[in-house]
Design a protein around this motif. Structure first.
Motif, PDB file in Angstrom:
ATOM      1  N   ALA A  54       0.857  -1.186   0.000  1.00 52.67           N
ATOM      2  CA  ALA A  54       0.000   0.000   0.000  1.00 52.67           C
ATOM      3  C   ALA A  54       0.888   1.230   0.000  1.00 52.67           C
ATOM      4  O   ALA A  54       2.118   1.135   0.138  1.00 52.67           O
ATOM      5  CB  ALA A  54      -0.929   0.002   1.207  1.00 52.67           C
ATOM      6  N   GLY A  55       0.272   2.399  -0.169  1.00 55.89           N
ATOM      7  CA  GLY A  55       1.042   3.633  -0.262  1.00 55.89           C
ATOM      8  C   GLY A  55       0.721   4.605   0.857  1.00 55.89           C
ATOM      9  O   GLY A  55      -0.330   4.517   1.505  1.00 55.89           O
ATOM     10  N   THR A  56       1.637   5.540   1.068  1.00 55.63           N
ATOM     11  CA  THR A  56       1.471   6.577   2.075  1.00 55.63           C
ATOM     12  C   THR A  56       2.191   7.828   1.589  1.00 55.63           C
ATOM     13  O   THR A  56       3.183   7.729   0.846  1.00 55.63           O
ATOM     14  CB  THR A  56       2.045   6.105   3.436  1.00 55.63           C
ATOM     15  N   PRO A  57       1.728   9.023   1.950  1.00 55.03           N
ATOM     16  CA  PRO A  57       2.395  10.248   1.497  1.00 55.03           C
ATOM     17  C   PRO A  57       3.794  10.389   2.085  1.00 55.03           C
ATOM     18  O   PRO A  57       4.119   9.795   3.118  1.00 55.03           O
ATOM     19  CB  PRO A  57       1.481  11.359   2.020  1.00 55.03           C
ATOM     20  N   ALA A  58       4.617  11.198   1.446  1.00 53.21           N
ATOM     21  CA  ALA A  58       5.909  11.549   2.028  1.00 53.21           C
ATOM     22  C   ALA A  58       5.665  12.315   3.317  1.00 53.21           C
ATOM     23  O   ALA A  58       4.811  13.205   3.360  1.00 53.21           O
ATOM     24  CB  ALA A  58       6.707  12.407   1.053  1.00 53.21           C
ATOM     25  N   PRO A  59       6.376  11.984   4.387  1.00 50.41           N
ATOM     26  CA  PRO A  59       6.176  12.696   5.656  1.00 50.41           C
ATOM     27  C   PRO A  59       6.617  14.159   5.554  1.00 50.41           C
ATOM     28  O   PRO A  59       7.437  14.528   4.718  1.00 50.41           O
ATOM     29  CB  PRO A  59       7.067  11.925   6.637  1.00 50.41           C
ATOM     30  N   SER A  60       6.078  14.964   6.457  1.00 54.40           N
ATOM     31  CA  SER A  60       6.447  16.380   6.517  1.00 54.40           C
ATOM     32  C   SER A  60       7.342  16.617   7.723  1.00 54.40           C
ATOM     33  O   SER A  60       7.523  15.741   8.577  1.00 54.40           O
ATOM     34  CB  SER A  60       5.194  17.243   6.636  1.00 54.40           C
ATOM     35  N   PHE A  61       7.911  17.796   7.776  1.00 58.01           N
ATOM     36  CA  PHE A  61       8.661  18.224   8.950  1.00 58.01           C
ATOM     37  C   PHE A  61       7.721  19.094   9.793  1.00 58.01           C
ATOM     38  O   PHE A  61       7.636  20.308   9.616  1.00 58.01           O
ATOM     39  CB  PHE A  61       9.897  19.013   8.538  1.00 58.01           C
TER      40      PHE A  61
END
Length: 436
Positions: free
Chosen positions: A302-309
């Motif tokens: 499955a997929g997930t967004p790139a994390p943020s800071f």
């Protein structure tokens, strides 16, 4: 130096040999030029792409067959070129041997690569194609961030073909089996905590952040999402900005994950193999690998967004390819422009997205059938143009930065002075080059 939008004269053999020598640092591009003459009624153009039979090739060939059927006065001959081979190296025998290069092809979005190509190779800009053969209404429907990524200076060098921004792909069995729900994770701090949980189950580093070739895509995504930039303007022109506070903080986060045993510093090929073998549960990389993983993996993904800071706004430097035309014959230019618009149409974009996992370059595509595709469309809105190092030694500057990052990730060196040393090497290669 911004390229002219005029059609330039072809290079002679000596000129290309000189260029080939300067491109040894790994410039990656695919270009286009005039092809076979065709008949009086039919224009034949050649199109080079990088979709293999096992990786989106069937979808691309169906699109080409559909285009040929819909355009009886044009015949497109498509050819697959190995994406693992530097496309400039593929073209060297063509130019040096006096053969005819293809009419339509794709080059990487990487800024120094696009800028290098635009200043060294004869091409017909999208601006010219739209003026000569109409198409401004078509361009008006393309997202501004996608078009901007295909520019050098103010010139619309190419037309986006497919896009990529850093995204997460994970092994559902391992990650959820460890009690981790990626849907609840939005920041790098949260993923660090989750990685510790997953490691207790697997006993090995569970994360990997894109580290491939000399494109610096992973490091640039981290720096930009933390509020920094890769390139800035100084008294002597362009200079590296990775050693600024935002860059240091972002790279310290990455090296910290590696040094704490939570992320692997492997190169891309090894990381992909480890993921497919079930040894590496989470990879933050190109969505273009999703299609391959899904078709070959023996576990659910499955997929997930790139994390943020934290609360800092997402800035995701674009990857993928854009189409550029080098056709010099007017009929071939018109045929090439038709093909480029067809491949960037909503229907064609939907087909490529379904076959590969790459992101559409426009927002008006039919809704993707799976969750990963829908997530990708949302993530594409955060895409920003790649920042690259200008000038004839831009590719060498990118190589120097990449080599420095690989060394840093595989050592215990203090990050701040290491980045300062890397930036100094880059600055020595781009000093005096104008800012973009």
């Amino acid at each position: 130096m911004s390229p002219s939008s005029i059609v330039r004269t072809p290079m002679n053999r000596r000129g290309f040999v000189s260029l080939a020598g300067s491109a040894a640092a790994g410039v990656a591009l695919t270009a286009c030029g005039s092809s076979g003459s065709g008949s009086a009624k039919t224009v034949t153009i050649e199109y080079w792409h990088q979709f293999s039979a096992a990786y989106g090739g069937a979808a691309m060939e169906k699109l080409i067959a559909k285009f040929n059927k819909q355009n009886p006065g044009i015949h497109v001959v498509s050819s697959y070129k190995d994406a693992a081979t530097q496309p400039l190296q593929l073209l060297q025998p063509t130019f040096i041997g006096g053969a005819t290069p293809p009419d339509v092809g794709a080059i990487y979005f990487g800024s120094e690569l696009l800028g290098f190509m635009a200043n060294k190779f004869p091409y017909t800009s999208v601006d010219q194609l739209a003026d000569k053969f109409s198409g401004k209404d078509f361009l008006a429907k393309m997202p501004t961030n996608m078009l901007q990524a295909a520019k050098v200076g103010s010139t619309q060098v190419g037309l986006p073909l497919y896009a990529a921004v850093l995204m997460g792909i994970y092994n559902v069995d391992v990650v959820r089996g460890a009690g981790v729900d990626p849907a609840s994770l939005t920041t790098w701090d949260q993923w660090r905590a989750a990685a510790r949980t997953i490691r207790r189950r697997t006993g090995a580093p569970p994360l990997w952040i894109h580290l491939d070739s000399t494109d610096n895509w992973g490091s640039q995504t981290l720096v930009e999402s933390n509020g920094g930039r890769f390139v800035e303007c100084g008294p002597d022109g362009a200079k590296a900005a990775i050693a600024g506070p935002a860059g240091v903080e972002a790279i310290e986060m990455w090296t910290g994950l590696v040094r704490d045993g939570l992320a692997s510093p492997s190169r891309s090929a090894a990381a992909q193999q480890a993921f497919m073998a079930g040894r590496l549960p989470v990879v933050f990389t190109t969505p273009g690998l999703y299609g391959t993983f899904k078709s070959q993996a023996k576990f659910e993904i499955a997929g997930t967004p790139a994390p943020s800071f934290g609360s800092k706004p997402q800035r995701l430097p674009i990857g993928g390819k854009l189409m550029v035309c080098f056709a010099r014959d007017e009929r071939k230019q018109e045929a090439s422009w038709r093909l480029m618009q067809f491949l960037a149409s909503p229907e064609s974009q939907a087909a490529l997205d379904k076959a590969t996992g790459y992101l559409p370059v426009r927002q008006d595509v039919p809704s993707p059938a799976d969750a990963f595709g829908r997530l990708g469309v949302k993530q594409a809105a955060f895409a920003v143009p790649r920042q690259g190092f200008p000038g004839p030694q831009g590719p060498q500057a990118a190589q120097a930065l990449f080599d420095g990052m690989v060394t840093l990730l595989n050592s215990r060196t203090e990050v701040k002075p290491a980045l300062a040393g890397i930036a100094a090497k880059v600055d020595g290669l781009v000093k005096g080059q104008p800012c973009r």
